[in-house]
Scaffold this active site. Structure first.
Site, PDB file in Angstrom:
ATOM      1  N   HIS A 150       0.960  -1.210  -0.180  1.00  0.00           N
ATOM      2  CA  HIS A 150      -0.010   0.003   0.145  1.00  0.00           C
ATOM      3  C   HIS A 150       0.949   1.223  -0.012  1.00  0.00           C
ATOM      4  O   HIS A 150       2.058   1.285   0.660  1.00  0.00           O
ATOM      5  CB  HIS A 150      -0.996   0.131   1.175  1.00  0.00           C
ATOM      6  CG  HIS A 150      -0.539  -0.129   2.494  1.00  0.00           C
ATOM      7  ND1 HIS A 150      -0.267   1.211   3.237  1.00  0.00           N
ATOM      8  CD2 HIS A 150      -0.120  -0.914   3.431  1.00  0.00           C
ATOM      9  CE1 HIS A 150       0.358   0.758   4.460  1.00  0.00           C
ATOM     10  NE2 HIS A 150       0.154  -0.409   4.684  1.00  0.00           N
ATOM     11  N   ASP A 168       6.018   0.326   6.919  1.00  0.00           N
ATOM     12  CA  ASP A 168       4.730   0.268   6.799  1.00  0.00           C
ATOM     13  C   ASP A 168       4.067   1.359   5.672  1.00  0.00           C
ATOM     14  O   ASP A 168       3.771   2.617   6.352  1.00  0.00           O
ATOM     15  CB  ASP A 168       3.705   0.166   8.011  1.00  0.00           C
ATOM     16  CG  ASP A 168       2.433  -0.096   7.954  1.00  0.00           C
ATOM     17  OD1 ASP A 168       1.981  -0.463   6.864  1.00  0.00           O
ATOM     18  OD2 ASP A 168       1.546   0.347   8.931  1.00  0.00           O
ATOM     19  N   GLU A 181      -4.728   2.025   2.777  1.00  0.00           N
ATOM     20  CA  GLU A 181      -4.978   0.752   3.266  1.00  0.00           C
ATOM     21  C   GLU A 181      -5.194   1.131   4.598  1.00  0.00           C
ATOM     22  O   GLU A 181      -6.278   0.666   5.416  1.00  0.00           O
ATOM     23  CB  GLU A 181      -3.842   0.053   3.257  1.00  0.00           C
ATOM     24  CG  GLU A 181      -3.843  -1.483   3.969  1.00  0.00           C
ATOM     25  CD  GLU A 181      -3.557  -1.507   5.341  1.00  0.00           C
ATOM     26  OE1 GLU A 181      -3.936  -2.565   5.900  1.00  0.00           O
ATOM     27  OE2 GLU A 181      -3.013  -0.589   5.665  1.00  0.00           O
ATOM     28  N   GLU A 182      -4.851   2.190   5.458  1.00  0.00           N
ATOM     29  CA  GLU A 182      -4.529   2.361   6.833  1.00  0.00           C
ATOM     30  C   GLU A 182      -6.206   2.644   7.336  1.00  0.00           C
ATOM     31  O   GLU A 182      -6.186   2.247   8.287  1.00  0.00           O
ATOM     32  CB  GLU A 182      -3.746   3.455   7.217  1.00  0.00           C
ATOM     33  CG  GLU A 182      -2.291   2.956   7.011  1.00  0.00           C
ATOM     34  CD  GLU A 182      -1.837   1.969   7.852  1.00  0.00           C
ATOM     35  OE1 GLU A 182      -2.573   1.290   8.335  1.00  0.00           O
ATOM     36  OE2 GLU A 182      -0.649   1.547   7.606  1.00  0.00           O
ATOM     37  N   HIS A 199       2.989   1.913  12.861  1.00  0.00           N
ATOM     38  CA  HIS A 199       2.352   3.195  13.486  1.00  0.00           C
ATOM     39  C   HIS A 199       2.680   4.026  13.963  1.00  0.00           C
ATOM     40  O   HIS A 199       1.780   4.668  14.757  1.00  0.00           O
ATOM     41  CB  HIS A 199       0.982   2.344  13.535  1.00  0.00           C
ATOM     42  CG  HIS A 199       0.020   1.632  12.731  1.00  0.00           C
ATOM     43  ND1 HIS A 199      -1.054   1.225  13.136  1.00  0.00           N
ATOM     44  CD2 HIS A 199       0.315   0.990  11.508  1.00  0.00           C
ATOM     45  CE1 HIS A 199      -1.483   0.495  11.933  1.00  0.00           C
ATOM     46  NE2 HIS A 199      -0.521   0.649  10.847  1.00  0.00           N
TER      47      HIS A 199
END
Lengths: 464, 464
Positions: free
Chosen positions: B277, B289, B323-324, B422
């Site tokens: 993503h 991420d 995506e998140e 995150h």
């Protein structure tokens, strides 16, 4: 002279197992207490109390006064014979807003914190191009034309080591970058944090300050941000940074050294001075730096008192004020006690976290080395080696050491200390209670033997 | 049925070394490329480029559009045959101020970050007493009278593991605490971060959102702050917290999925779908991420193309949008391609950092297992085991997987991933280039064999 000292030291270490100046029953009590201390949670509980109930306690902040009140109450709760405060005047430095934003070529917010005692930017900030130097020496060697009008950036990395020696090497950048930048016409300075971690938690710390030397606003960016900035600069496009660091000098303040004495039975006016600094930087809760040192030394004195009882000399635990940006407490204590310095028989400060102690260093008279041998015979079961008689001390003992006081240092493993030092990450969870208890055991050994010794440890020893 | 599948699987693994469906020269080329990939820096360079030149790229933020532009340019630079974008409508969520201050009994600033999609506090914040629950289940079981008017606090710790399974267990608290708190009359919710670190860098992440279900402002505090708060609460005095979380829904936005195709020579309209993503949370630079996943899969497709040339099927690298907080890109792609889903032969997403891959899981038809055996024979030299045919996929393949697409997962060691996930700490320095290169080698093997296989991998496989 040094060689003779060394030979005599080696001989004495080889020949003597334990000094016969001490009562065997006392030595036996001390060994039992040393081993009991390994199971004691007291130092951890004191540290938990200070970090939870007071937390951050920058000199001059509301936390400073709370810490002083906490320390007096804690000494009393622990049963110290005499609890005192002594005033510590200081010039207050207060952190303001701190932001750093790369405006171009690739906008990004850098995690930054101001260096202690540096000048503020205007409230609207300073915007300028970044000029990069690998080291302070490179900045010092640069032509003014390279620096004028720019924000300097030193990207030197601190190296990890057990003795923390990488700190001394890298920290010159923190101390001098603001003044060197100002001298060359730069408008502000940033450095890679003096720390060994890879966290977005920048390391603050004091910069040199002299009201007569021009300086500029200066901050440390986190290590990942320093990496990012270096990578941006490699693309050979001008990097423009907007910097707001509104920290400032904030008037006069009077803090306090807080002193707890366990009085001596024979020589109550002679002091074995141990302790920690009570202040902390404002970003974390100052657990490693230096609530841990308070927990370790307060617990050591308390456990000696409760288990063995009063020793010949007074054990004095000093919680020093404002170590972080001026060793103000150390200066004030030295000034207040300069007529009785020789009553300060031996001193040490615990101020490098709470990991295991691996060595004892001393700076004592040759005549006192047999007692150091006794200390070592009781420390060796704790995996502590002797590091020689050219030892140093904590920062707060510098004024008295320079004036002649004998000192010792119980050297802690500093391998991970500089991951957290002076950051928001300096919190209680970084302390291993088992390692901390080993510290207490070692402080008990050295403190008790010094307090019970029949001799002094010398005065007026030369500085190397 | 499952047992039969398992027996057939074991037999096929034992009997077959490498499938004879593939041209031996092709297999030889693939082995050489696999080994060459272990020395390639390409994935790391792509990741460095995205994190340095774009950085944070929360869906709907300025970084989103920059990331889309970056992705198109990077695909073109890498020589992809076809580069496309497809619109992704989404409701934008924007982070605001976020502060949490314990007012009493012991003032302290907690490091906090809002959970994605939660409601804002008023600008002046919410001040209320904290009520503590060890787990979400305890909060769910609590009487309304315990919660009404209070700020709930769940202190459950995430457990570290290679497969990251502690995340799934702990993350329910993040998803539901705001709604459960609202249902019981609470005014706000905080949780211990869903992460395995001890840093003052709180972990954000999406909370469940339904416009018809009442909710409250919710945030995660860092793990050291959670420890501190638990210690304060143990003192049995009311703990009053002032919370400001001014994040909010911020209107409609159209992001883009960015697609790079390496066209197939025989079946260009059949796709092996790999990717990552493109969006990230806003706190770090989204290196693990999920810039890493972009680097790994873009490099895999590029290296196959450059070294072996076009394979039979098209290798499609999709960089998914948002995506998140909503898998918006996945939903939009599925909707746009629902009439050609069966042309999506096999799919996988790299979205768990960049540490070494230790296992391949698949969810394919039994008839395709011989090719999985061939994959395994080429993956074993990379220390990759087979994890069975009940495998899952990345979040962005959920809609197509549920609609029937065959998927695979190359399972990365997630032991340290949730230290950074995150958080502001998700930055490039957390990536080990050598581990990342092993990922590329593995993605090359699976992708190339799937693209070159003469058969499909099934469709309409049941979800467990």
């Amino acid at each position: 002279m040094k060689k003779i000292l060394l030979i005599s030291l080696i001989m004495s270490l080889n020949v003597m197992a334990e000094s016969d100046q001490f009562n065997p029953a006392f030595l036996q009590q001390l060994k039992v207490l040393r081993d009991q201390a390994l199971d004691s949670q007291l130092a951890y509980e004191i540290t938990e109390s200070l970090t939870t109930e007071v937390g951050a306690r920058l000199a001059g902040s509301p936390g400073d006064a709370k810490a002083v009140a906490w320390a007096q109450a804690k000494f009393k709760e622990l049963g110290f014979d005499r609890v005192m405060t002594e005033p510590v005047p200081l010039k207050r430095w207060t952190r303001g807003q701190e932001t750093a934003r790369i405006l171009s070529p690739f906008p990004h917010n850098l995690a930054i914190t101001a260096l202690g005692r540096t000048h503020p930017t205007p409230d609207e900030g300073i915007t300028a191009e970044v000029v990069h130097f690998a080291t302070l020496a490179d900045l010092q060697a640069a032509d003014k034309s390279e620096v004028a009008g720019k924000i300097t950036f030193i990207s030197e990395r601190m190296v990890r080591s057990q003795d923390g020696s990488g700190y001394g090497k890298a920290v010159a950048g923190r101390g001098l970058t603001a003044q060197v930048t100002a001298a060359k016409g730069g408008v502000a300075a940033i450095i890679r944090s003096i720390g060994t971690d890879n966290n977005r938690t920048p390391h603050t710390g004091g910069a040199r300050y002299d009201k007569d030397i021009p300086s500029v606003p200066a901050g440390a960016i986190s290590n990942p941000d320093a990496d990012l900035l270096v990578n941006m600069l490699k693309r050979n496009k001008p990097v423009t940074l907007q910097l707001k660091l509104t920290s400032h000098w904030d008037g006069d303040y009077t803090s306090q050294n807080v002193i707890g004495d366990m009085l001596g039975s024979e020589k109550p006016d002679e002091y074995i001075v141990i302790g920690c600094h009570l202040d902390s930087w404002d970003l974390g809760t100052g657990a490693l730096d230096d609530a841990a040192g308070c927990g370790i030394t307060m617990a050591a004195a308390k456990l000696i008192h409760d288990t063995i009882g009063p020793l010949k000399r007074t054990i004095r635990v000093v919680l020093w004020a404002n170590e972080e940006y001026g060793i103000s407490g150390a200066i004030a204590y030295h000034e207040a006690h300069k007529n009785e310095l020789k009553q300060h028989i031996l001193g040490g400060e615990s101020d490098l976290g709470a990991d295991k102690i691996y060595a004892l260093g001393t700076r004592v008279a040759e005549s006192a080395l047999p007692t150091v041998d006794t200390m070592m015979s009781l420390l060796k079961p704790l995996d502590i080696e002797y590091a020689g008689n050219q030892g140093s001390s904590g920062a707060d003992l510098i004024p008295m050491r320079r004036a002649g006081m004998a000192v010792f240092g119980l050297k802690q493993d500093a391998s991970s200390y500089f991951d957290y030092h002076h950051t928001a990450n300096d919190t209680l969870d970084k302390i291993n209670p088992e390692s901390m208890a080993q510290n207490v055991a070692a402080w008990i050994v050295v403190t008790a033997l010094a307090a019970e010794a029949d001799h002094d440890f010398g005065f007026g020893l030369s500085e190397e």
